[in-house]
Design an enzyme around this catalytic site. Structure first.
Site, PDB file in Angstrom:
ATOM      1  N   ASP A  64     -32.029  -3.776 -10.734  1.00 42.22           N
ATOM      2  CA  ASP A  64     -32.045  -3.366 -12.141  1.00 42.22           C
ATOM      3  C   ASP A  64     -31.618  -1.907 -12.143  1.00 42.22           C
ATOM      4  O   ASP A  64     -32.356  -1.036 -11.665  1.00 42.22           O
ATOM      5  CB  ASP A  64     -33.449  -3.523 -12.722  1.00 42.22           C
ATOM      6  CG  ASP A  64     -33.529  -3.132 -14.195  1.00 42.22           C
ATOM      7  OD1 ASP A  64     -32.582  -2.484 -14.704  1.00 42.22           O
ATOM      8  OD2 ASP A  64     -34.544  -3.452 -14.835  1.00 42.22           O
ATOM      9  N   SER A 144     -16.768   5.538 -21.711  1.00 44.62           N
ATOM     10  CA  SER A 144     -16.181   4.862 -22.864  1.00 44.62           C
ATOM     11  C   SER A 144     -15.671   5.884 -23.867  1.00 44.62           C
ATOM     12  O   SER A 144     -16.180   7.016 -23.938  1.00 44.62           O
ATOM     13  CB  SER A 144     -17.245   3.978 -23.528  1.00 44.62           C
ATOM     14  OG  SER A 144     -16.831   3.549 -24.812  1.00 44.62           O
ATOM     15  N   TYR A 157     -25.684   4.501 -27.331  1.00 47.98           N
ATOM     16  CA  TYR A 157     -24.693   4.221 -26.295  1.00 47.98           C
ATOM     17  C   TYR A 157     -23.662   5.344 -26.216  1.00 47.98           C
ATOM     18  O   TYR A 157     -23.344   5.846 -25.135  1.00 47.98           O
ATOM     19  CB  TYR A 157     -24.013   2.884 -26.594  1.00 47.98           C
ATOM     20  CG  TYR A 157     -22.843   2.547 -25.704  1.00 47.98           C
ATOM     21  CD1 TYR A 157     -23.034   2.086 -24.403  1.00 47.98           C
ATOM     22  CD2 TYR A 157     -21.534   2.665 -26.176  1.00 47.98           C
ATOM     23  CE1 TYR A 157     -21.958   1.750 -23.595  1.00 47.98           C
ATOM     24  CE2 TYR A 157     -20.459   2.333 -25.382  1.00 47.98           C
ATOM     25  CZ  TYR A 157     -20.672   1.878 -24.090  1.00 47.98           C
ATOM     26  OH  TYR A 157     -19.597   1.557 -23.291  1.00 47.98           O
ATOM     27  N   LYS A 161     -22.984   7.848 -23.053  1.00 52.49           N
ATOM     28  CA  LYS A 161     -21.688   7.997 -22.388  1.00 52.49           C
ATOM     29  C   LYS A 161     -21.200   9.443 -22.443  1.00 52.49           C
ATOM     30  O   LYS A 161     -20.574   9.930 -21.498  1.00 52.49           O
ATOM     31  CB  LYS A 161     -20.661   7.059 -23.018  1.00 52.49           C
ATOM     32  CG  LYS A 161     -20.907   5.587 -22.723  1.00 52.49           C
ATOM     33  CD  LYS A 161     -20.912   5.297 -21.233  1.00 52.49           C
ATOM     34  CE  LYS A 161     -20.977   3.804 -20.943  1.00 52.49           C
ATOM     35  NZ  LYS A 161     -21.029   3.519 -19.486  1.00 52.49           N
TER      36      LYS A 161
END
Length: 267
Positions: A64, A144, A157, A161
């Site tokens: 994980d 990203s 998110y 990033k």
């Protein structure tokens, strides 16, 4: 005169790809296998079929990526099996669409752990082994465009990033010269799950038409960038951000201007 050695031949090198069993990660794994490397992939569940290429098959280890203990356990497994680790690709990540105003703190925490802290944990684990071996190592972080432009619907998110991009540049300084750190900033990619986000083939083509190069990226496009950054061809590249986004996204004002011009009278 003998032919120069192929700088993209990674025979004898050992590579770890987090989340390397599907999507972009699978393409990255297959590219390194084709280049002759031994590749370990890790994720919470084992893929139904391990990536194979060039007559070679990846090795799976459960992990994980949000758990620092499993990061160090994965690298310890690699050290015991192969004796070295030359390349780490921090690929695992992602986030579903959410409303920033109502999303739960627990969800946001998990997204930050997956997309920022996880790569840090694996980089720390790799650092111990890479700095102790001749030749050092290379770490490639998969980021990203959400980290370099607004990311509505995936706020945590995008923030994670952006943090990854900063982290890469910092570690490129702290860990030089033994370890090279670089980032691949990925745009829209056509994976096996692209239809969930963009609809049918017609919808995917319509999205691709908004990109300057006229198509969405294929996973192999990302894999090629990773192989370059891990190879001797990029031996003097560290702290860099490689944009794999087809030229970016067409600015909204240009779309609006073009739309208006379509209906403007012609003199």
């Amino acid at each position: 005169m003998t032919a120069a050695a192929n700088p993209l031949d990674l025979t004898g090198r050992v590579v770890l790809v987090t989340g390397g069993g599907k999507g972009i990660g699978k393409a990255i794994t297959e590219r390194f296998l084709s280049a002759g490397a031994d590749v370990v992939v890790c994720s919470r569940s084992e893929p139904e079929e391990l990536p194979s290429a060039g007559g070679r098959t990846a090795v799976y280890h459960p992990a994980d990526v949000r758990d620092p203990d499993t990061a160090f356990a994965t690298v310890a497994f690699i050290e015991e099996k192969f004796g070295r680790l030359d390349v780490l690709v921090n690929n695992a990540g992602g986030a579903p669409f959410t409303d920033a105003a109502t999303v739960s703190p627990r969800f946001s925490k998990a997204i930050i752990e997956l997309n920022l802290l996880g790569p840090l944990y694996f980089a720390q684990a790799a650092h111990r082994l890479m700095t102790a071996q001749e030749g050092g190592g290379s770490i490639v972080n998969i980021s990203s465009v959400s980290g370099v432009r607004p990311s509505p619907g995936t706020a945590a998110y995008g923030a994670a990033k952006a943090g990854m991009n900063s982290l890469t540049k910092t570690l490129a300084v702290e860990w030089a010269p033994k370890i090279r750190m670089n980032t691949v900033i990925v745009g829209l990619v056509r994976t096996e799950q692209a239809h969930l986000h963009y609809g049918d083939d017609e919808g995917i083509a319509a999205v691709g038409a908004t990109i300057p190069l006229g198509r969405m990226a294929e996973p192999d496009d990302v894999a090629d960038a990773c192989l370059f950054l891990a190879s001797p061809m990029s031996g003097y590249v560290s702290g860099a951000e490689i944009l794999v986004h087809g030229g970016g996204e067409m600015p909204a004002y240009l779309r609006a201007a073009n739309s208006e011009s379509d209906h403007a009278p012609v003199n």
